[in-house]
Write a protein that holds these residues in place. Sequence first.
Motif, mmCIF file in Angstrom:
data_model
loop_
_atom_site.group_PDB
_atom_site.id
_atom_site.type_symbol
_atom_site.label_atom_id
_atom_site.label_comp_id
_atom_site.label_asym_id
_atom_site.label_seq_id
_atom_site.Cartn_x
_atom_site.Cartn_y
_atom_site.Cartn_z
ATOM 1 N N GLY A 1 1.579 -0.224 -8.160
ATOM 2 C CA GLY A 1 2.305 0.520 -7.141
ATOM 3 C C GLY A 1 2.534 -0.234 -5.853
ATOM 4 O O GLY A 1 3.240 0.241 -4.972
ATOM 5 N N ASN A 2 1.943 -1.421 -5.706
ATOM 6 C CA ASN A 2 2.170 -2.231 -4.510
ATOM 7 C C ASN A 2 3.561 -2.842 -4.550
ATOM 8 O O ASN A 2 4.150 -3.005 -5.609
ATOM 9 C CB ASN A 2 1.132 -3.356 -4.409
ATOM 10 C CG ASN A 2 -0.261 -2.832 -4.136
ATOM 11 O OD1 ASN A 2 -0.439 -1.723 -3.666
ATOM 12 N ND2 ASN A 2 -1.254 -3.644 -4.450
ATOM 13 N N GLU A 3 4.069 -3.190 -3.397
ATOM 14 C CA GLU A 3 5.386 -3.822 -3.300
ATOM 15 C C GLU A 3 5.414 -5.172 -4.027
ATOM 16 O O GLU A 3 6.311 -5.455 -4.776
ATOM 17 C CB GLU A 3 5.753 -4.036 -1.832
ATOM 18 C CG GLU A 3 6.118 -2.781 -1.102
ATOM 19 C CD GLU A 3 7.549 -2.360 -1.368
ATOM 20 O OE1 GLU A 3 8.406 -3.236 -1.516
ATOM 21 O OE2 GLU A 3 7.784 -1.147 -1.444
ATOM 22 N N GLU A 4 4.418 -5.976 -3.786
ATOM 23 C CA GLU A 4 4.379 -7.352 -4.292
ATOM 24 C C GLU A 4 3.546 -7.441 -5.571
ATOM 25 O O GLU A 4 2.405 -7.010 -5.597
ATOM 26 C CB GLU A 4 3.785 -8.263 -3.217
ATOM 27 C CG GLU A 4 4.004 -9.729 -3.419
ATOM 28 C CD GLU A 4 5.440 -10.160 -3.180
ATOM 29 O OE1 GLU A 4 5.853 -11.135 -3.824
ATOM 30 O OE2 GLU A 4 6.136 -9.524 -2.376
#
Length: 160
Positions: A103-106
């Motif tokens: 779920g993190n951007e990166e």
Amino acid sequence: SLDIGGNGVSCSNHHYGEPWQLLQKSLGKDMGDGWETARHPCRPPILIKDPNTHLIDSPLLDWAVLKLGKTAENGVARVILDTRHFRGNYPESVMLEGCYDNGNEEQDWFPLVPRTRMSPDSEHVFERSKDQLHNSTRPVTHVRLSIYPDGGVSRVRVYG
């Protein structure tokens, strides 16, 4: 597999096919049933090989990101990269990377299959039990297939 929720997320070039085609359950029926890229317009007429790896020494590549149908929680045990029907237009080499999307951007991409020479019209099998996979115990939700410098692949199969 598409049947269990796999999906072609994105790609750098979809001139002759979409990345979701790589996840079909069936074997490829022809070149139009896989993912093939157009030749790079800046591809030089003569490709130079790296003297150490004997692979093309060029930054040119195309890539496709695939979401697995199920998370490989215990890592990847087996990968099949299939160039079926691609005889004169298969990629010279490929690399397969994985990531775990929490779920993190990166995303942190890591190698599963290092850059490896391909053959025409063939299934290329890589197995954890034969130490042919890197980072094989890390969980994986997505894979990124990079093809050098361009070409076509019929199927990508990833088994947890």
